[in-house]
Design a protein around this motif. Sequence first.
Motif, PDB file in Angstrom:
ATOM      1  N   GLY A   1      -4.571   0.597  -3.818  1.00 44.45           N
ATOM      2  CA  GLY A   1      -5.439   0.880  -2.422  1.00 44.45           C
ATOM      3  C   GLY A   1      -5.381   2.395  -2.162  1.00 44.45           C
TER       4      GLY A   1
ATOM      5  N   ASN B   1      -5.889   0.388   9.999  1.00 42.84           N
ATOM      6  CA  ASN B   1      -4.943  -0.429   9.286  1.00 42.84           C
ATOM      7  C   ASN B   1      -3.608  -0.145   9.949  1.00 42.84           C
TER       8      ASN B   1
ATOM      9  N   PHE C   1       0.772  -1.258  -0.027  1.00 42.08           N
ATOM     10  CA  PHE C   1       0.072   0.121   0.008  1.00 42.08           C
ATOM     11  C   PHE C   1       0.948   1.322   0.040  1.00 42.08           C
TER      12      PHE C   1
ATOM     13  N   GLU D   1       3.069   0.948   4.395  1.00 43.73           N
ATOM     14  CA  GLU D   1       1.980   0.045   4.667  1.00 43.73           C
ATOM     15  C   GLU D   1       2.046  -1.246   3.822  1.00 43.73           C
TER      16      GLU D   1
ATOM     17  N   MET E   1      -1.487   6.177   1.281  1.00 43.38           N
ATOM     18  CA  MET E   1      -1.143   6.317   2.890  1.00 43.38           C
ATOM     19  C   MET E   1       0.281   6.839   2.762  1.00 43.38           C
TER      20      MET E   1
HETATM   21  N1  1AL Z   1      -9.019   1.576   3.410  1.00 40.55           N
HETATM   22  C1  1AL Z   1      -7.843   1.124   3.725  1.00 40.55           C
HETATM   23  O1  1AL Z   1      -6.919   1.779   4.233  1.00 40.55           O
HETATM   24  N2  1AL Z   1      -7.613  -0.258   3.367  1.00 40.55           N
HETATM   25  C2  1AL Z   1      -6.406  -1.081   3.360  1.00 40.55           C
HETATM   26  N3  1AL Z   1      -5.364   0.043   3.262  1.00 40.55           N
HETATM   27  C3  1AL Z   1      -5.248   0.817   2.267  1.00 40.55           C
HETATM   28  N4  1AL Z   1      -4.144   1.417   2.022  1.00 40.55           N
HETATM   29  O2  1AL Z   1      -5.758   0.808   1.156  1.00 40.55           O
HETATM   30  C4  1AL Z   1      -6.450  -2.148   4.513  1.00 40.55           C
HETATM   31  O3  1AL Z   1      -7.435  -2.347   4.939  1.00 40.55           O
HETATM   32  O4  1AL Z   1      -5.525  -2.495   4.754  1.00 40.55           O
END
Ligand code: 1AL
Length: 401
Positions: free
Chosen positions: A62, A104, A39, A69, A65
């Motif tokens: 995704g 997360n 991510f 991650e 961030m």
């Molecule tokens: N909405 C999120 O952040 N989902 C996921 N993380 C990213 N960065 O998308 C996750 O659940 O690990």
Amino acid sequence: MANRSAVKLNSGQPDFVQFNNLVCETAGGKVIFATDEWFAPARNLLKREPAEFLASAFTEFGKWMDGWETRRKRIPGHDWCVVQLGVPGVIHGVDVDTSFFTGNYTPSISIQAACLDGRSVPSLVLEGDRTGMAASESQFEAVAQLHSESWEEIVPVTVLRPGYSDSCHNFFSVTFPHRVTHIRLNMYPDGGIARLRVYGVGQRNWSSVSSQEEVDLVTLVNGGVCVGYSDAHFGHPRNMIGLGRADSMADGWETARRLDRPKVLKMDEKGILQVPGFEWAIFRLGHPGVISRIEIDTNHFKGNFPDWCKIEGCSITPEEEQTYIKHKWSSDKGPTWKMLLLPQKLKPHFRHLYSGECVLQCGRVSHVRLVIAPDGGVSRLRLWGHIISSNSTNLHQISKL
Ligand SMILES: NC(=O)NC(NC(N)=O)C(=O)[O-]
């Protein structure tokens, strides 16, 4: 664009956050291995700026961030990375900052450390945008040579708090009085961490430096450290001893405007502003010595450079330093300062160099005090001189704030 946030004194943070961040990318810190960067890449951990959250930013992998991650783990094991310190030294504390990682964030971490001086370390720096990537087999093979799984544990396995604004800083005090060149951050089992800040004091091997060699005795690379200051509202004084020239105003020391400024300003016959107050910052040198050349750089400070500055020095023991720190360097309980640089009028956005007769001979100094008046910003302080050996050098280098 560089993000600038106010630095508050006594804001409930541990004392060790006043030391230098030895893994910051601006100090040369580098991630050399990460198991997974699906991510967001591990190198974000080392950014100087506080983490950001952009609600509508997504990548093909995704949610975007601002941190490191990994993907939700569906195979045995846990995620980890190896960071090479920009400035090898003694670590006094760590901040594992989970800003904006809420559903997360990494539930638990541990940190291990090693000094790899004199050992052959495979060249492993992770470059470019590594979003969506995982470590390759050859990267796993290369990092295995470091045996990082057996490094000394400096932070035991500990539960983290999520990245809401009132819980994102996870501070760990470290008692490990040894030189460190590399650390391993273990995530249990996976998830996200915004920033990793490793606070400490650089440690140079002074046995290879001759007293004939001219060195910058205050730079963080040589073990300089800020041990007190009057104000750091917009920028911490430690920024002044960073590498190279400052990137922006955020990479310097900047105080708030003093509220005791006269309503109408006046100057003396030498053109020096007549003001009642001043601001100051004190540094312990990486090694005691005699200073012969000084640089004060007001780079980027154009409408907010100080009117003038002066520098004083003193020679004190580590025990005396502890007492002065306890009393916040108050003038009646502080050291006797000797003048090193008489008051000098400053210019905006300018590199001021002082040498020869401008720099007063005050002998061996272990600490210096930079005074600016009435307030404003300075981006770099350089103090070139020659070391003078003393038996207390090691203690001097590792003593705490
Ligand atoms: N909405 C999120 O952040 N989902 C996921 N993380 C990213 N960065 O998308 C996750 O659940 O690990």
